[in-house]
Write a protein that holds these residues in place. Structure first.
Motif, PDB file in Angstrom:
ATOM      1  N   SER A  98       0.821  -1.212   0.000  1.00 24.75           N
ATOM      2  CA  SER A  98       0.000   0.000   0.000  1.00 24.75           C
ATOM      3  C   SER A  98       0.850   1.255   0.000  1.00 24.75           C
ATOM      4  N   PHE A  99       2.084   1.130   0.432  1.00 20.75           N
ATOM      5  CA  PHE A  99       2.933   2.316   0.553  1.00 20.75           C
ATOM      6  C   PHE A  99       3.596   2.692  -0.765  1.00 20.75           C
ATOM      7  N   ILE A 100       3.675   1.715  -1.689  1.00 25.87           N
ATOM      8  CA  ILE A 100       4.365   1.952  -2.956  1.00 25.87           C
ATOM      9  C   ILE A 100       3.336   2.004  -4.082  1.00 25.87           C
ATOM     10  N   GLY A 101       3.087   3.147  -4.623  1.00 23.58           N
ATOM     11  CA  GLY A 101       2.174   3.270  -5.760  1.00 23.58           C
ATOM     12  C   GLY A 101       0.720   3.077  -5.386  1.00 23.58           C
ATOM     13  N   LEU A 102      -0.139   3.091  -6.398  1.00 19.98           N
ATOM     14  CA  LEU A 102      -1.573   2.926  -6.160  1.00 19.98           C
ATOM     15  C   LEU A 102      -1.877   1.455  -5.919  1.00 19.98           C
ATOM     16  N   SER A 103      -2.860   1.199  -5.081  1.00 16.31           N
ATOM     17  CA  SER A 103      -3.153  -0.209  -4.809  1.00 16.31           C
ATOM     18  C   SER A 103      -4.643  -0.493  -4.704  1.00 16.31           C
ATOM     19  N   ASN A 104      -5.007  -1.702  -5.110  1.00 16.08           N
ATOM     20  CA  ASN A 104      -6.343  -2.257  -4.881  1.00 16.08           C
ATOM     21  C   ASN A 104      -6.201  -3.407  -3.911  1.00 16.08           C
ATOM     22  N   PHE A 105      -7.069  -3.470  -2.923  1.00 15.86           N
ATOM     23  CA  PHE A 105      -7.111  -4.648  -2.051  1.00 15.86           C
ATOM     24  C   PHE A 105      -8.515  -5.230  -2.136  1.00 15.86           C
ATOM     25  N   LEU A 106      -8.640  -6.310  -2.878  1.00 16.85           N
ATOM     26  CA  LEU A 106      -9.949  -6.943  -3.035  1.00 16.85           C
ATOM     27  C   LEU A 106     -10.084  -8.010  -1.951  1.00 16.85           C
ATOM     28  N   LYS A 107     -11.040  -7.789  -1.076  1.00 16.65           N
ATOM     29  CA  LYS A 107     -11.230  -8.750   0.020  1.00 16.65           C
ATOM     30  C   LYS A 107     -11.957  -9.985  -0.518  1.00 16.65           C
ATOM     31  N   VAL A 108     -11.415 -11.156  -0.225  1.00 17.70           N
ATOM     32  CA  VAL A 108     -12.029 -12.402  -0.695  1.00 17.70           C
ATOM     33  C   VAL A 108     -12.273 -13.327   0.495  1.00 17.70           C
ATOM     34  N   VAL A 109     -13.262 -14.218   0.320  1.00 18.03           N
ATOM     35  CA  VAL A 109     -13.604 -15.162   1.389  1.00 18.03           C
ATOM     36  C   VAL A 109     -13.662 -16.556   0.795  1.00 18.03           C
ATOM     37  N   LYS A 110     -13.139 -17.501   1.557  1.00 16.52           N
ATOM     38  CA  LYS A 110     -13.153 -18.886   1.094  1.00 16.52           C
ATOM     39  C   LYS A 110     -14.506 -19.506   1.446  1.00 16.52           C
ATOM     40  N   SER A 111     -15.175 -20.073   0.425  1.00 15.60           N
ATOM     41  CA  SER A 111     -16.399 -20.799   0.761  1.00 15.60           C
ATOM     42  C   SER A 111     -16.353 -22.146   0.029  1.00 15.60           C
ATOM     43  N   GLY A 112     -16.149 -23.216   0.813  1.00 18.96           N
ATOM     44  CA  GLY A 112     -15.903 -24.534   0.229  1.00 18.96           C
ATOM     45  C   GLY A 112     -14.576 -24.502  -0.514  1.00 18.96           C
ATOM     46  N   ASP A 113     -14.598 -24.948  -1.765  1.00 20.05           N
ATOM     47  CA  ASP A 113     -13.376 -24.920  -2.566  1.00 20.05           C
ATOM     48  C   ASP A 113     -13.188 -23.590  -3.283  1.00 20.05           C
ATOM     49  N   ALA A 114     -14.244 -22.784  -3.311  1.00 19.16           N
ATOM     50  CA  ALA A 114     -14.188 -21.540  -4.085  1.00 19.16           C
ATOM     51  C   ALA A 114     -13.730 -20.364  -3.225  1.00 19.16           C
ATOM     52  N   VAL A 115     -13.129 -19.395  -3.892  1.00 23.44           N
ATOM     53  CA  VAL A 115     -12.741 -18.140  -3.242  1.00 23.44           C
ATOM     54  C   VAL A 115     -13.526 -17.023  -3.919  1.00 23.44           C
ATOM     55  N   LYS A 116     -14.312 -16.273  -3.145  1.00 23.66           N
ATOM     56  CA  LYS A 116     -15.181 -15.259  -3.766  1.00 23.66           C
ATOM     57  C   LYS A 116     -14.917 -13.876  -3.184  1.00 23.66           C
ATOM     58  N   PRO A 117     -14.982 -12.837  -4.036  1.00 26.52           N
ATOM     59  CA  PRO A 117     -14.913 -11.478  -3.476  1.00 26.52           C
ATOM     60  C   PRO A 117     -16.121 -11.274  -2.572  1.00 26.52           C
ATOM     61  N   THR A 118     -15.995 -10.519  -1.525  1.00 28.27           N
ATOM     62  CA  THR A 118     -17.153 -10.321  -0.632  1.00 28.27           C
ATOM     63  C   THR A 118     -18.295  -9.688  -1.419  1.00 28.27           C
ATOM     64  N   GLY A 119     -19.494 -10.158  -1.161  1.00 28.65           N
ATOM     65  CA  GLY A 119     -20.686  -9.620  -1.829  1.00 28.65           C
ATOM     66  C   GLY A 119     -20.879 -10.128  -3.239  1.00 28.65           C
ATOM     67  N   SER A 120     -20.087 -11.140  -3.662  1.00 26.04           N
ATOM     68  CA  SER A 120     -20.208 -11.650  -5.028  1.00 26.04           C
ATOM     69  C   SER A 120     -20.474 -13.155  -5.022  1.00 26.04           C
ATOM     70  N   ASP A 121     -21.233 -13.642  -6.011  1.00 28.73           N
ATOM     71  CA  ASP A 121     -21.456 -15.078  -6.129  1.00 28.73           C
ATOM     72  C   ASP A 121     -20.468 -15.728  -7.086  1.00 28.73           C
ATOM     73  N   ASP A 122     -19.735 -14.894  -7.818  1.00 31.64           N
ATOM     74  CA  ASP A 122     -18.756 -15.447  -8.768  1.00 31.64           C
ATOM     75  C   ASP A 122     -17.455 -15.786  -8.060  1.00 31.64           C
ATOM     76  N   ALA A 123     -16.945 -16.975  -8.350  1.00 32.92           N
ATOM     77  CA  ALA A 123     -15.662 -17.346  -7.750  1.00 32.92           C
ATOM     78  C   ALA A 123     -14.530 -16.614  -8.472  1.00 32.92           C
ATOM     79  N   VAL A 124     -13.453 -16.339  -7.724  1.00 34.29           N
ATOM     80  CA  VAL A 124     -12.255 -15.766  -8.340  1.00 34.29           C
ATOM     81  C   VAL A 124     -11.561 -16.882  -9.116  1.00 34.29           C
ATOM     82  N   ASN A 125     -11.313 -16.609 -10.364  1.00 35.74           N
ATOM     83  CA  ASN A 125     -10.749 -17.621 -11.249  1.00 35.74           C
ATOM     84  C   ASN A 125      -9.212 -17.565 -11.224  1.00 35.74           C
ATOM     85  N   LEU A 126      -8.670 -17.720 -10.030  1.00 30.20           N
ATOM     86  CA  LEU A 126      -7.211 -17.635  -9.816  1.00 30.20           C
ATOM     87  C   LEU A 126      -6.890 -18.512  -8.615  1.00 30.20           C
ATOM     88  N   PRO A 127      -5.823 -19.305  -8.674  1.00 31.89           N
ATOM     89  CA  PRO A 127      -5.505 -20.109  -7.487  1.00 31.89           C
ATOM     90  C   PRO A 127      -4.996 -19.228  -6.334  1.00 31.89           C
TER      91      PRO A 127
END
Ligand SMILES: Nc1ncnc2c1ncn2[C@@H]1O[C@H](COP(=O)(O)OP(=O)(O)OP(=O)(O)O)[C@@H](O)[C@H]1O
Ligand SMILES: [Mg+2]
Length: 350
Positions: free
Chosen positions: A238-267
């Motif tokens: 956060s101290f170096i350049g602009l940053s995004n912090f996308l909060k994600v939550v693990k639900s079962g095998d999937a990892v989803k951004p908070t408030g979203s039903d779509d899983a993050v398509n990244l390991p």
């Protein structure tokens, strides 16, 4: 063995621990920056090296000299340390000429008149101040006054330069120019630099290594490139350049951004999830591509033209991700959905 050694130094003010068991080893001729937010202990660290501040624990050595040692109750006064120093405020003496400003500390050291004249003239030459030798420093611009302070430090032929936000009172253009001048002087004379700043681009431009500091502690010590590419913590990111912090939550095998039903398509690495099952996917706005093969889907809330770049606010779940692209490559417009591909994703514990 490293040239400058800070071994386990601590400084307390009442119940504030300004610097907490800090160990730092800096090489001869290295430019080392201390970067961090206000109050993290940068100036206190520099002042302990300079000898203006006592140490409550640890020791400081330069070369084969012991400068401060808590255990041995030893403390070498600042004037015997022979360091060059430049601070933020224009510390020039208004009632002396530019020449005298530089010569004065040499007079205090009882050098011969010839030696004083030649060292002062040389320092003036190296800082492009020869033509201003006889005027008052008060007739110089801010950049000129800082040059006088730099020349005064140079005239001492120091092995170590301690610089505390020396450019922060200058306008941005001049600031950039003086960075290169400092770097050129260092190349020419080979002194080590301990440089304090809270300006990340200044630290990046000048340093061989950077320490990112937080609340008296080291967050990371690394090369500028590694600080940018492999930030050791969310704080450093956060101290170096602009940053995004996308909060994600693990639900079962999937990892989803908070408030979203779509899983993050990244390991996601399993070890970033604590007991809360939450983690953070960090990204830079300029390191996200649009595309149908994106890792998350979002909705364009806003698109702003900022000249060379276009700034997008993309809604993902209940969060917003910022994306920046050059104005030449067209992206989606407000109200459109899009895929976002994180080119250099970083994962941190929440
Ligand atoms: N002489 C002092 N007496 C009491 N507290 C002090 C003193 N000097 C520093 N501190 C405290 O120590 C902490 C570190 O201060 P320091 O000046 O080293 O921070 P800094 O990183 O240089 O911040 P800035 O970017 O604002 O210059 C702060 O909490 C500060 O309030
Ligand atoms: Mg400071």
């Amino acid at each position: 063995m490293s040239y400058i050694q800070l071994n386990g130094i601590t400084r307390r003010f009442g119940n504030v621990t300004a610097v907490d068991n800090l160990t730092l080893h800096i090489e001869k001729g290295e430019c080392f920056s201390m970067l961090g937010p206000s109050g993290c202990g940068k100036t206190t660290t520099l002042r302990m090296v300079a000898g203006f501040e006592d140490i409550d624990e640890g020791e400081i050595r330069v070369g084969d000299r012991l400068l401060s040692s808590h255990k041995e109750n030893f403390y070498l006064p600042p004037e015997k340390r022979d360091f060059g120093m430049v601070f933020q405020a224009f510390a020039v003496w208004p009632h002396m000429s530019v020449f005298e400003n530089i010569a004065f500390p040499l007079r205090l050291r009882n050098l011969s008149a010839d030696e004083i004249r030649s060292r002062t003239t040389e320092a003036l030459r190296n800082t492009n101040l020869l033509d201003d030798a006889d005027i008052s420093p008060m007739d110089l611009s801010g950049g000129g006054k800082q040059r006088v302070a730099l020349a005064r430090a140079l005239a001492l032929n120091p092995d170590v330069m301690l610089l505390d936000e020396p450019l922060s009172s200058l306008d941005p253009h001049l600031r950039e120019e003086m960075r290169f001048e400092i770097k050129d002087l260092q190349r020419k004379f080979g002194f080590s630099i301990l440089y304090v700043t809270h300006d990340q681009s200044e630290a990046m431009a000048l340093s061989d290594r950077i320490m990112v500091m937080r609340a008296g502690h080291v967050e990371q010590i690394d090369t500028p490139l590694n600080i940018y590419r492999k930030p050791a913590s969310k704080f450093v990111f956060s101290f170096i350049g602009l940053s995004n912090f996308l909060k994600v939550v693990k639900s079962g095998d999937a990892v989803k951004p908070t408030g979203s039903d779509d899983a993050v398509n990244l390991p996601a690495p399993a070890d970033v999830f604590g007991q809360s099952s939450a983690a953070v996917l960090a990204s830079r706005p300029s390191e996200i591509d649009f595309g149908d093969d994106g890792h998350v889907r979002g909705l364009v809330k806003r698109r702003t033209y900022l000249g060379e770049i276009v700034d997008y606010a993309i809604v993902v779940g209940d969060q917003e991700v910022r994306v920046q692209k050059t104005a030449r490559s067209p992206g989606p417009g407000p109200g459109e959905t899009c895929g976002l591909k994180f080119l250099y994703p970083h994962w941190y514990p929440e």
